[in-house]
Scaffold this motif. Structure first.
Motif, PDB file in Angstrom:
ATOM      1  N   SER A 131      -2.252  13.091  -0.156  1.00 54.95           N
ATOM      2  CA  SER A 131      -2.324  12.866  -1.601  1.00 54.95           C
ATOM      3  C   SER A 131      -1.981  11.418  -1.898  1.00 54.95           C
ATOM      4  O   SER A 131      -1.206  10.787  -1.183  1.00 54.95           O
ATOM      5  CB  SER A 131      -1.371  13.802  -2.359  1.00 54.95           C
ATOM      6  N   SER A 132      -2.590  10.881  -2.967  1.00 54.27           N
ATOM      7  CA  SER A 132      -2.351   9.502  -3.371  1.00 54.27           C
ATOM      8  C   SER A 132      -1.095   9.408  -4.220  1.00 54.27           C
ATOM      9  O   SER A 132      -0.688  10.374  -4.873  1.00 54.27           O
ATOM     10  CB  SER A 132      -3.555   8.982  -4.165  1.00 54.27           C
ATOM     11  N   ASP A 161       0.842  -1.185   0.000  1.00 52.42           N
ATOM     12  CA  ASP A 161       0.000   0.000   0.000  1.00 52.42           C
ATOM     13  C   ASP A 161       0.887   1.247   0.000  1.00 52.42           C
ATOM     14  O   ASP A 161       2.112   1.159   0.046  1.00 52.42           O
ATOM     15  CB  ASP A 161      -0.977  -0.002   1.189  1.00 52.42           C
ATOM     16  N   ASP A 162       0.262   2.420  -0.049  1.00 52.74           N
ATOM     17  CA  ASP A 162       1.023   3.671  -0.135  1.00 52.74           C
ATOM     18  C   ASP A 162       1.981   3.828   1.038  1.00 52.74           C
ATOM     19  O   ASP A 162       3.129   4.265   0.870  1.00 52.74           O
ATOM     20  CB  ASP A 162       0.074   4.868  -0.184  1.00 52.74           C
TER      21      ASP A 162
END
Length: 210
Positions: free
Chosen positions: A207-208, A151-152
């Protein structure tokens, strides 16, 4: 100079030879200094993977059956080996003019541990970095993310994700800093975010990465 853990790199009897350099700075010039809420975060791009996260990279190549001689899945114009061996970007020439002009309050080199572990080292307690303008992942990191399923948060803790250096400047010094960076050859400077008062996690992603 450090001893790095690099599984699968060394055979019995091999050893790691490390080098280092030593510098000196006047005490009043040591960073970070006067970092606080309202300061602006500027980001400089990386040239690629740099030299962190390669244990995972090798596992992903093995898992996906991709060899170093293959065309890179993220850039078919180069081989995997050539892409991964793009030299680490060095930021000395970009940052020295800002140091001399005294427009920097802090710097964070995004190496092992990524943005989430390196940026907090330049932040005082009670200050949080709110990241609102992280650029989308460059192609090589997008492939790593898809192949790994990270994931991020884990991506930002493992790789530089396209940002190799973060600069902390006062809001009224942003334009001067950008001009100096442009003169030094930095074509793109990212407005990463701002520092805010607060406790808890010192880096908050707004932010993504995609």
């Amino acid at each position: 100079g450090e001893t790095a853990e690099m599984p699968s790199m060394y055979a019995p009897g091999d050893y790691d030879l490390g080098g280092f350099s030593v510098g000196a700075v006047n005490k009043e010039g040591i960073l970070p200094k006067n970092v606080g809420a309202g300061d602006v975060l500027l980001g400089l791009s990386s040239s690629g993977i740099h030299s962190n996260g390669f244990s995972l990279v090798r596992k992903l190549l093995e898992k996906t059956g991709v060899s170093y001689a293959d065309s890179a899945p993220w850039d078919t114009n180069v081989t995997v080996g050539d892409s991964l061996l793009i030299p680490t970007k060095i930021y000395v020439n970009s940052c020295m003019p800002l140091l001399k002009a005294q427009v920097l309050n802090g710097l964070a080199h995004i190496t092992g541990g990524g943005l989430l572990e390196n940026l907090p080292r330049s932040l005082p307690s009670g200050v949080t970095a709110e990241i609102t303008g992280h650029p989308p992942l460059p192609a090589v990191f997008k492939w790593m993310k898809n192949a790994s399923g990270l994931d991020d948060v884990e991506m930002l803790r493992t790789f530089n994700c396209g940002i190799g250096m973060v600069l902390i400047v006062k809001a009224d010094k942003v334009e001067e800093a950008k001009n100096l960076l442009s003169d030094a050859g930095e074509d793109v400077v990212y407005d990463l975010g701002v520092l805010k008062s607060g406790d808890g996690e010192q880096v908050v992603m707004k932010s993504s990465l995609l």
